[in-house]
Every structure is written in structure tokens, then in C-alpha cells.
Design a protein around this motif. Structure first.
Motif, short mmCIF file in Angstrom:
data_model
loop_
_atom_site.label_atom_id
_atom_site.label_comp_id
_atom_site.label_asym_id
_atom_site.label_seq_id
_atom_site.Cartn_x
_atom_site.Cartn_y
_atom_site.Cartn_z
N THR A 262 0.85 -1.19 0.00
CA THR A 262 0.00 0.00 0.00
C THR A 262 0.88 1.24 0.00
O THR A 262 2.08 1.15 0.30
CB THR A 262 -0.90 0.04 1.25
OG1 THR A 262 -0.04 0.14 2.41
CG2 THR A 262 -1.80 -1.17 1.35
N MET A 263 0.29 2.37 -0.28
CA MET A 263 1.06 3.61 -0.28
C MET A 263 1.69 3.87 1.09
O MET A 263 2.87 4.22 1.19
CB MET A 263 0.20 4.80 -0.68
CG MET A 263 0.98 6.10 -0.62
SD MET A 263 0.02 7.52 -1.11
CE MET A 263 0.23 7.41 -2.87
N ARG B 278 -3.68 -0.02 -9.18
CA ARG B 278 -4.75 0.36 -8.26
C ARG B 278 -5.49 -0.88 -7.78
O ARG B 278 -5.74 -1.81 -8.55
CB ARG B 278 -5.75 1.30 -8.94
CG ARG B 278 -5.18 2.62 -9.42
CD ARG B 278 -4.98 3.56 -8.26
NE ARG B 278 -4.46 4.85 -8.71
CZ ARG B 278 -4.71 5.98 -8.08
NH1 ARG B 278 -5.43 6.00 -6.99
NH2 ARG B 278 -4.18 7.11 -8.53
N SER B 279 -5.83 -0.89 -6.52
CA SER B 279 -6.63 -1.97 -5.96
C SER B 279 -8.06 -1.81 -6.46
O SER B 279 -8.41 -0.80 -7.09
CB SER B 279 -6.60 -1.92 -4.43
OG SER B 279 -7.30 -0.77 -3.97
N GLU B 280 -8.89 -2.79 -6.19
CA GLU B 280 -10.30 -2.70 -6.59
C GLU B 280 -10.95 -1.47 -5.99
O GLU B 280 -11.85 -0.89 -6.57
CB GLU B 280 -11.04 -3.97 -6.19
CG GLU B 280 -10.66 -5.18 -7.02
CD GLU B 280 -11.42 -6.41 -6.63
OE1 GLU B 280 -12.50 -6.30 -6.00
OE2 GLU B 280 -10.94 -7.51 -6.96
N GLY B 281 -10.49 -1.05 -4.82
CA GLY B 281 -11.02 0.14 -4.17
C GLY B 281 -10.40 1.44 -4.65
O GLY B 281 -10.73 2.52 -4.17
N GLY B 282 -9.46 1.35 -5.59
CA GLY B 282 -8.84 2.54 -6.15
C GLY B 282 -7.59 3.02 -5.42
O GLY B 282 -7.04 4.06 -5.74
N HIS B 283 -7.10 2.23 -4.46
CA HIS B 283 -5.91 2.62 -3.71
C HIS B 283 -4.64 2.24 -4.46
O HIS B 283 -4.58 1.20 -5.12
CB HIS B 283 -5.91 1.95 -2.33
CG HIS B 283 -7.10 2.34 -1.50
ND1 HIS B 283 -7.19 3.55 -0.86
CD2 HIS B 283 -8.25 1.69 -1.25
CE1 HIS B 283 -8.35 3.62 -0.22
NE2 HIS B 283 -9.01 2.51 -0.45
N ARG B 284 -3.62 3.07 -4.35
CA ARG B 284 -2.34 2.80 -5.01
C ARG B 284 -1.66 1.61 -4.36
O ARG B 284 -1.64 1.48 -3.13
CB ARG B 284 -1.42 4.03 -4.91
CG ARG B 284 -1.87 5.21 -5.72
CD ARG B 284 -0.95 6.40 -5.43
NE ARG B 284 -1.29 7.56 -6.21
CZ ARG B 284 -2.19 8.49 -5.85
NH1 ARG B 284 -2.83 8.37 -4.70
NH2 ARG B 284 -2.44 9.52 -6.64
#
Length: 113
Positions: free
Chosen positions: A21-22, A49-55
């Protein structure tokens, strides 16, 4: 069909797998999430990007980010640091290809006139 857990084990060995994660990536590099975002803005690294839009960052991307951080910590502006890292990678790849061609006999060393 492979066992259900084998893909997870394969991912542990994959330098390109976006495992971090970032926040975790920033912690590992000893920097801030803003620094990682800046590297993305300068197109040095593009996190998945994860399914949730996180880097999400891979180990390979973290090595690139660490090199940029060394340059920035040494006083190089971030834009220049990103360009230097890209050029270093391009040079290393060109040297690798050149050496490969030489070892295959495809190129002869240049002689001076």
C-alpha cells in the motif's frame, strides 16, 4: 488445476506484484505518501490500483523510488531525479543489449581511425 494457495506463493517471488500500500511503501522508504505521489506525477512509477482505487506498489517500483529518494536527499530536484533514474535505466538496458550482441558476434568493437 493448481492448488488454491500456489498463486499467493508465486506472488511472493514476483518483483512486479503490487503488494504494498502507499502507506507501507512510504514507511519502507522512509518517506511520505506525497513523495510517492510526486514520483507518479513525474511518471517515474505508475502504481497499480486496488479494486477500491488505492495505489499499490511492487518491489521493483520501490527500488526505483529508493534511487530517486537518494538523489533528492542529495539535493537533486525531484523532476531531475526522475529523469536521471529513467536515463540510468535506459543506459543500463542499452549496455545489456550491446553486450548481448557482442557475445553473439553480431557487433565488432569500433576502432579509432
Amino acid at each position: 488445476m493448481p492448488p488454491a494457495g500456489s498463486r499467493a506463493v508465486d506472488n511472493l517471488d514476483d518483483d512486479d506484484y503490487p503488494a504494498y500500500t502507499m502507506g507501507r511503501a512510504a514507511e519502507m522508504l522512509g518517506t511520505t505518501p506525497a513523495f510517492l505521489r510526486a514520483l507518479g506525477e513525474h511518471r517515474l512509477i505508475t502504481p497499480l490500483r486496488s479494486e477500491g482505487g488505492h495505489r499499490r506498489y511492487s518491489r521493483y517500483q520501490l527500488r526505483i523510488a529508493a534511487r530517486a529518494r537518494e538523489l533528492v536527499d542529495g539535493g537533486t530536484p525531484i523532476e531531475s531525479a526522475c529523469r536521471i533514474v529513467v536515463l540510468e535505466d535506459q543506459l543500463a538496458e542499452a549496455q545489456r543489449i550491446n553486450e548481448e550482441l557482442r557475445s553473439q558476434g553480431g557487433m565488432r568493437p569500433r576502432t579509432s581511425a
